[in-house]
Design an enzyme around this catalytic site. Structure first.
Site, PDB file in Angstrom:
ATOM      1  N   HIS A  70      50.591  11.194 -21.672  1.00  7.31           N
ATOM      2  CA  HIS A  70      49.676  10.043 -21.525  1.00  7.31           C
ATOM      3  C   HIS A  70      49.825   9.423 -20.132  1.00  7.31           C
ATOM      4  O   HIS A  70      48.841   9.085 -19.475  1.00  7.31           O
ATOM      5  CB  HIS A  70      50.011   8.943 -22.547  1.00  7.31           C
ATOM      6  CG  HIS A  70      49.749   9.298 -23.978  1.00  7.31           C
ATOM      7  ND1 HIS A  70      50.677   9.110 -24.976  1.00  7.31           N
ATOM      8  CD2 HIS A  70      48.654   9.812 -24.587  1.00  7.31           C
ATOM      9  CE1 HIS A  70      50.173   9.480 -26.138  1.00  7.31           C
ATOM     10  NE2 HIS A  70      48.943   9.919 -25.931  1.00  7.31           N
ATOM     11  N   LYS A  76      45.842   8.834 -39.004  1.00  4.58           N
ATOM     12  CA  LYS A  76      47.256   8.931 -38.633  1.00  4.58           C
ATOM     13  C   LYS A  76      48.094   7.813 -39.243  1.00  4.58           C
ATOM     14  O   LYS A  76      47.658   6.665 -39.262  1.00  4.58           O
ATOM     15  CB  LYS A  76      47.397   8.864 -37.102  1.00  4.58           C
ATOM     16  CG  LYS A  76      46.954  10.137 -36.405  1.00  4.58           C
ATOM     17  CD  LYS A  76      47.198  10.038 -34.913  1.00  4.58           C
ATOM     18  CE  LYS A  76      46.731  11.298 -34.199  1.00  4.58           C
ATOM     19  NZ  LYS A  76      46.705  11.116 -32.734  1.00  4.58           N
ATOM     20  N   ARG A  79      44.073  18.523 -23.612  1.00  4.85           N
ATOM     21  CA  ARG A  79      45.235  19.403 -23.500  1.00  4.85           C
ATOM     22  C   ARG A  79      44.820  20.861 -23.641  1.00  4.85           C
ATOM     23  O   ARG A  79      44.532  21.526 -22.669  1.00  4.85           O
ATOM     24  CB  ARG A  79      46.280  19.054 -24.565  1.00  4.85           C
ATOM     25  CG  ARG A  79      47.141  17.879 -24.185  1.00  4.85           C
ATOM     26  CD  ARG A  79      47.971  17.429 -25.339  1.00  4.85           C
ATOM     27  NE  ARG A  79      47.117  17.236 -26.499  1.00  4.85           N
ATOM     28  CZ  ARG A  79      47.416  16.474 -27.538  1.00  4.85           C
ATOM     29  NH1 ARG A  79      48.559  15.863 -27.587  1.00  4.85           N
ATOM     30  NH2 ARG A  79      46.583  16.337 -28.544  1.00  4.85           N
ATOM     31  N   SER A 106      52.265  12.843 -29.239  1.00  2.00           N
ATOM     32  CA  SER A 106      53.130  11.854 -29.898  1.00  2.00           C
ATOM     33  C   SER A 106      53.656  12.412 -31.222  1.00  2.00           C
ATOM     34  O   SER A 106      54.830  12.229 -31.564  1.00  2.00           O
ATOM     35  CB  SER A 106      52.352  10.562 -30.173  1.00  2.00           C
ATOM     36  OG  SER A 106      51.861  10.030 -28.976  1.00  2.00           O
TER      37      SER A 106
HETATM   38  O1  PNS Z   1      45.322   9.251 -29.738  1.00  2.00           O
HETATM   39  P1  PNS Z   1      44.284   9.563 -30.785  1.00  2.00           P
HETATM   40  O2  PNS Z   1      44.822   9.280 -32.175  1.00  2.00           O
HETATM   41  O3  PNS Z   1      43.715  10.938 -30.660  1.00  2.00           O
HETATM   42  O4  PNS Z   1      43.080   8.540 -30.504  1.00  2.00           O
HETATM   43  C1  PNS Z   1      41.953   8.506 -31.356  1.00  2.00           C
HETATM   44  C2  PNS Z   1      41.257   7.145 -31.241  1.00  2.00           C
HETATM   45  C3  PNS Z   1      42.208   6.024 -31.623  1.00  2.00           C
HETATM   46  C4  PNS Z   1      40.776   6.976 -29.801  1.00  2.00           C
HETATM   47  C5  PNS Z   1      40.040   7.167 -32.203  1.00  2.00           C
HETATM   48  O5  PNS Z   1      40.476   7.387 -33.522  1.00  2.00           O
HETATM   49  C6  PNS Z   1      39.209   5.879 -32.111  1.00  2.00           C
HETATM   50  O6  PNS Z   1      38.407   5.743 -31.204  1.00  2.00           O
HETATM   51  N1  PNS Z   1      39.407   4.982 -33.107  1.00  2.00           N
HETATM   52  C7  PNS Z   1      38.667   3.729 -33.180  1.00  2.00           C
HETATM   53  C8  PNS Z   1      37.458   3.873 -34.132  1.00  2.00           C
HETATM   54  C9  PNS Z   1      36.322   4.613 -33.413  1.00  2.00           C
HETATM   55  O7  PNS Z   1      35.682   4.076 -32.526  1.00  2.00           O
HETATM   56  N2  PNS Z   1      36.096   5.904 -33.789  1.00  2.00           N
HETATM   57  C10 PNS Z   1      35.142   6.746 -33.094  1.00  2.00           C
HETATM   58  C11 PNS Z   1      33.800   6.767 -33.725  1.00  2.00           C
HETATM   59  S1  PNS Z   1      33.814   7.195 -35.436  1.00  2.00           S
END
Ligand code: PNS
Length: 161
Positions: free
Chosen positions: A16, A40, A89, A127
């Site tokens: 990150h 998660k 990645r 993570s």
């Molecule tokens: O590090 P991650 O877990 O891959 O990040 C994913 C994250 C947190 C960016 C994603 O789940 C997110 O944007 N969550 C907030 C809700 C949202 O806007 N979802 C996207 C449209 S459904």
């Protein structure tokens, strides 16, 4: 240009941080945004994740950290930001990130997602992997900031007591 780098950051890794450092050199301002990923189960609460990131970004004067309980596009709209940065990645990330970028674009057509390819040396770091390896006693000190390594170890010790 101001961009948001969203994620769960549970916890922040050197992968990150590599994206943050590279984004901070290309964009005027980077907001590292902690959001909920409903799929998660987290190890650290939001305030702990914020403090880990604050410590890790203290040398970057154009990077800040924030959190939001809701949709990413909602946060962007409220804060008048129209660009997202994400790290990519391996090929396996592509399908998920592609779908997420299209969904965000559908929800807010003015939003754009920019992808940075992760540096080779961090291409396997996540993570989840870091937490899993650490739970089984592996040394993950080269993959996360020092303070995060210490926090993971003490969390795992605490959970095992
Ligand atoms: O590090 P991650 O877990 O891959 O990040 C994913 C994250 C947190 C960016 C994603 O789940 C997110 O944007 N969550 C907030 C809700 C949202 O806007 N979802 C996207 C449209 S459904």
């Amino acid at each position: 240009m101001k961009v948001v780098y969203p994620g769960s950051f549970d916890p922040i890794t050197l992968g990150h941080l590599d994206i943050i450092q590279r984004a901070s050199s290309k964009f005027d301002e980077v907001v590292v945004l902690i959001l909920n990923n409903p799929s998660k189960k987290v190890m650290f609460d939001v305030s702990q994740r914020i403090s880990f990131i604050e410590e890790a970004i203290k040398n970057y004067d154009n990077v800040i950290v924030d959190s939001y309980d809701g949709l990413l596009v909602e946060y962007l709209r409220i804060n008048r930001i129209d660009s997202i940065v994400k790290g990519l990645r391996a090929f396996t990330d592509f399908e998920y990130e592609f779908q997420m970028a299209l969904m965000n674009h559908y929800l807010e057509p003015d939003m754009e997602t920019f992808f940075l390819m992760t540096s080779n040396k961090y291409s396997f770091v996540s993570s989840s992997m870091v937490k899993e390896a650490s739970k089984f006693g592996a040394d993950i000190s080269a993959l996360v900031p020092k303070h995060v390594n210490a926090a993971i170890i003490s969390k795992i010790r605490g959970d095992n007591q």
